[in-house]
Scaffold this motif. Structure first.
Motif, PDB file in Angstrom:
ATOM      1  N   ARG A   1      49.020 -10.165 -13.245  1.00  0.00           N
ATOM      2  CA  ARG A   1      50.033  -8.888 -13.596  1.00  0.00           C
ATOM      3  C   ARG A   1      50.306  -8.306 -12.255  1.00  0.00           C
ATOM      4  O   ARG A   1      51.365  -7.852 -11.954  1.00  0.00           O
ATOM      5  CB  ARG A   1      49.566  -7.977 -14.564  1.00  0.00           C
ATOM      6  CG  ARG A   1      50.161  -7.075 -15.102  1.00  0.00           C
ATOM      7  CD  ARG A   1      51.592  -7.110 -15.766  1.00  0.00           C
ATOM      8  NE  ARG A   1      52.354  -6.293 -16.214  1.00  0.00           N
ATOM      9  CZ  ARG A   1      53.461  -6.292 -17.015  1.00  0.00           C
ATOM     10  NH1 ARG A   1      53.659  -7.576 -17.277  1.00  0.00           N
ATOM     11  NH2 ARG A   1      54.038  -5.339 -17.229  1.00  0.00           N
ATOM     12  N   TYR A   2      49.107  -7.825 -11.547  1.00  0.00           N
ATOM     13  CA  TYR A   2      49.210  -7.281 -10.362  1.00  0.00           C
ATOM     14  C   TYR A   2      50.193  -7.677  -9.095  1.00  0.00           C
ATOM     15  O   TYR A   2      50.990  -7.306  -8.499  1.00  0.00           O
ATOM     16  CB  TYR A   2      47.943  -6.904  -9.454  1.00  0.00           C
ATOM     17  CG  TYR A   2      46.947  -6.201 -10.527  1.00  0.00           C
ATOM     18  CD1 TYR A   2      47.304  -5.274 -11.577  1.00  0.00           C
ATOM     19  CD2 TYR A   2      45.629  -6.365 -10.391  1.00  0.00           C
ATOM     20  CE1 TYR A   2      46.523  -4.624 -12.149  1.00  0.00           C
ATOM     21  CE2 TYR A   2      44.684  -5.606 -11.161  1.00  0.00           C
ATOM     22  CZ  TYR A   2      45.212  -4.482 -11.936  1.00  0.00           C
ATOM     23  OH  TYR A   2      44.372  -4.117 -12.977  1.00  0.00           O
ATOM     24  N   LEU A   3      50.100  -9.319  -9.270  1.00  0.00           N
ATOM     25  CA  LEU A   3      50.613  -9.940  -8.405  1.00  0.00           C
ATOM     26  C   LEU A   3      52.323 -10.124  -8.724  1.00  0.00           C
ATOM     27  O   LEU A   3      53.089 -10.024  -7.854  1.00  0.00           O
ATOM     28  CB  LEU A   3      50.160 -11.532  -8.324  1.00  0.00           C
ATOM     29  CG  LEU A   3      51.012 -12.677  -7.445  1.00  0.00           C
ATOM     30  CD1 LEU A   3      50.661 -12.004  -6.009  1.00  0.00           C
ATOM     31  CD2 LEU A   3      50.514 -13.881  -7.795  1.00  0.00           C
TER      32      LEU A   3
ATOM     33  N   GLY B   1      40.173 -11.741  -3.705  1.00  0.00           N
ATOM     34  CA  GLY B   1      41.290 -10.748  -4.208  1.00  0.00           C
ATOM     35  C   GLY B   1      42.157 -10.627  -3.143  1.00  0.00           C
ATOM     36  O   GLY B   1      43.253 -10.843  -3.026  1.00  0.00           O
ATOM     37  N   LEU B   2      41.396 -10.104  -1.750  1.00  0.00           N
ATOM     38  CA  LEU B   2      42.337  -9.892  -0.790  1.00  0.00           C
ATOM     39  C   LEU B   2      42.953 -11.077   0.028  1.00  0.00           C
ATOM     40  O   LEU B   2      43.855 -11.066   0.264  1.00  0.00           O
ATOM     41  CB  LEU B   2      41.274  -9.143   0.301  1.00  0.00           C
ATOM     42  CG  LEU B   2      40.943  -7.587  -0.144  1.00  0.00           C
ATOM     43  CD1 LEU B   2      39.936  -7.000   1.002  1.00  0.00           C
ATOM     44  CD2 LEU B   2      41.897  -6.643  -0.180  1.00  0.00           C
ATOM     45  N   SER B   3      42.198 -12.205  -0.007  1.00  0.00           N
ATOM     46  CA  SER B   3      42.678 -13.464   0.417  1.00  0.00           C
ATOM     47  C   SER B   3      43.956 -13.949  -0.541  1.00  0.00           C
ATOM     48  O   SER B   3      44.866 -14.236   0.193  1.00  0.00           O
ATOM     49  CB  SER B   3      41.562 -14.405   0.409  1.00  0.00           C
ATOM     50  OG  SER B   3      40.553 -14.072   1.236  1.00  0.00           O
TER      51      SER B   3
ATOM     52  N   LEU C   1      43.266  -4.088  -6.683  1.00  0.00           N
ATOM     53  CA  LEU C   1      42.265  -4.644  -6.360  1.00  0.00           C
ATOM     54  C   LEU C   1      41.060  -3.675  -6.288  1.00  0.00           C
ATOM     55  O   LEU C   1      39.954  -3.916  -6.106  1.00  0.00           O
ATOM     56  CB  LEU C   1      42.492  -5.378  -4.925  1.00  0.00           C
ATOM     57  CG  LEU C   1      43.180  -6.591  -4.974  1.00  0.00           C
ATOM     58  CD1 LEU C   1      43.652  -7.086  -3.563  1.00  0.00           C
ATOM     59  CD2 LEU C   1      42.663  -7.607  -5.875  1.00  0.00           C
ATOM     60  N   THR C   2      41.315  -2.415  -6.313  1.00  0.00           N
ATOM     61  CA  THR C   2      40.107  -1.333  -6.459  1.00  0.00           C
ATOM     62  C   THR C   2      39.369  -1.501  -7.525  1.00  0.00           C
ATOM     63  O   THR C   2      38.120  -0.806  -7.429  1.00  0.00           O
ATOM     64  CB  THR C   2      41.098   0.133  -6.198  1.00  0.00           C
ATOM     65  OG1 THR C   2      41.753   0.156  -7.212  1.00  0.00           O
ATOM     66  CG2 THR C   2      41.609   0.239  -5.073  1.00  0.00           C
TER      67      THR C   2
ATOM     68  N   GLU D   1      38.384 -11.666 -15.001  1.00  0.00           N
ATOM     69  CA  GLU D   1      38.297 -10.219 -15.098  1.00  0.00           C
ATOM     70  C   GLU D   1      38.925  -9.134 -14.881  1.00  0.00           C
ATOM     71  O   GLU D   1      38.575  -7.983 -15.221  1.00  0.00           O
ATOM     72  CB  GLU D   1      36.789 -10.039 -14.434  1.00  0.00           C
ATOM     73  CG  GLU D   1      35.562 -10.802 -14.746  1.00  0.00           C
ATOM     74  CD  GLU D   1      34.263 -10.897 -13.745  1.00  0.00           C
ATOM     75  OE1 GLU D   1      34.271  -9.677 -13.327  1.00  0.00           O
ATOM     76  OE2 GLU D   1      33.225 -11.474 -14.215  1.00  0.00           O
ATOM     77  N   THR D   2      40.030  -9.483 -14.415  1.00  0.00           N
ATOM     78  CA  THR D   2      41.110  -8.625 -13.879  1.00  0.00           C
ATOM     79  C   THR D   2      42.574  -9.019 -14.233  1.00  0.00           C
ATOM     80  O   THR D   2      42.750 -10.232 -14.607  1.00  0.00           O
ATOM     81  CB  THR D   2      41.039  -8.206 -12.330  1.00  0.00           C
ATOM     82  OG1 THR D   2      41.738  -9.432 -11.558  1.00  0.00           O
ATOM     83  CG2 THR D   2      39.772  -7.837 -11.894  1.00  0.00           C
ATOM     84  N   ASN D   3      43.632  -8.041 -14.204  1.00  0.00           N
ATOM     85  CA  ASN D   3      44.844  -8.530 -14.437  1.00  0.00           C
ATOM     86  C   ASN D   3      45.524  -8.853 -13.213  1.00  0.00           C
ATOM     87  O   ASN D   3      46.719  -8.335 -12.773  1.00  0.00           O
ATOM     88  CB  ASN D   3      45.904  -7.276 -15.011  1.00  0.00           C
ATOM     89  CG  ASN D   3      45.268  -7.068 -16.403  1.00  0.00           C
ATOM     90  OD1 ASN D   3      44.853  -7.790 -17.143  1.00  0.00           O
ATOM     91  ND2 ASN D   3      45.454  -5.603 -16.927  1.00  0.00           N
TER      92      ASN D   3
END
Length: 288
Positions: free
Chosen positions: A81-83, A259-261, A242-243, A76-78
């Motif tokens: 890509r963020y990583l 996501g934080l982990s 992550l927001t 559901e998220t990128n």
């Protein structure tokens, strides 16, 4: 009572306060470790829970160690890509900090020139004022250079933040190294570049690791500068990306904790790999 018995009794009496002191220190360290680690354990356990489980039993073990939240993060998220953005920005910034701060610190520590102390104080003055206080002129300057919403603009900001403390650490460590080895290398015909890269830098490896970890952790976790300087979703780093899990009315806490982990895992592994060099650098007085 014999002299040996008296000496042994005095030695035991002298060791008793040291034992109590060491025991108290160990207890304080254990308490501190518990305070630091327990929130991380709760975060990891919560990543396997649903919202209902988190609110009803926030500190209990999850009912099942399901990877449903991981699937949601990846689908559901990128997140990937963020990583990749965080890895690229952090690696580039730390590499540039190490290169520039090492060259500047080597010149200040190993060469004698008239204004060496003044140059060092100039760099150290960058540690006195947080760069966040200058965010408005900084934003205007980067906008004039067309560096808003670019990786280069973000990396340059992090490099400017990290160089002062890096020069401080590297200068103190390089000054503690003996001069005999570099003088012998010069007598053997080694160039200045060879002396620095082949002789001095291997000795300064613990200090380099300290600088790398000290800068990698805050850059990896930084939320402020990406929020101000990055606009497009493709350029977001992990803290900003992550927001998306935090809604206006509801938040999927299980997915957010997942996501934080996952975001904390790379920097934790980096510290574990470099921990021996990090501890060696501290014990050798790299931050004197």
């Amino acid at each position: 009572m014999s002299i040996s018995a008296t000496a042994e009794t005095q030695a035991q009496a002298g060791r008793r306060p040291d034992t109590l002191k060491n025991g108290a220190i160990q207890i304080l360290l254990l308490i501190n470790a518990f305070i630091m680690v327990y929130p991380l354990v709760v975060m990891v356990l919560s990543s396997f829970k649903t919202n209902a489980e988190i609110f009803t039993s926030p500190f209990a073990l999850p009912a099942s160690f399901s990877l449903a939240n991981v699937d949601k993060v990846l689908a559901e998220t990128n997140f990937v890509r963020y990583l990749a953005n965080s890895v690229g920005v952090t690696s580039a910034a730390v590499l540039l900090i190490l290169v520039f701060s090492t060259m500047a610190a080597y010149a200040i520590a190993r060469y004698e020139f008239r204004f060496s102390s003044l140059v060092l104080m100039f760099f150290l003055s960058g540690m006195t004022v947080p760069l966040k206080l200058a965010i408005i002129p900084l934003f205007i300057q980067l906008d004039t250079l067309h560096l808003i919403d670019t990786y280069a603009g973000l990396v340059l900001v992090y490099v400017a933040m990290g160089i002062p403390s890096a020069i401080f650490i590297m200068t103190g460590f390089l000054r503690s190294l003996p001069r005999e080895m570099e003088e012998s290398a010069r007598i053997d015909g080694a160039s200045e570049w060879k002396v620095m890269t082949a002789i001095m830098l291997p000795l300064a490896r613990p200090a380099l690791v300290i600088v790398a970890i000290q800068n990698a952790v805050p850059i990896w976790n930084d939320f402020f500068f990406p929020l101000i300087l990055i606009n497009s979703d493709d350029h977001k780093t992990l803290p900003q990306g992550l927001t998306v899990f935090m809604g206006e009315f509801t938040t999927n806490w299980g997915v957010l904790f997942t996501g934080l982990s996952l975001a904390a895992l790379p920097i934790t592994l980096l510290y574990l790999v470099l921990s021996r060099q990090f501890i060696a650098g501290i014990t050798q007085g790299a931050v004197k």
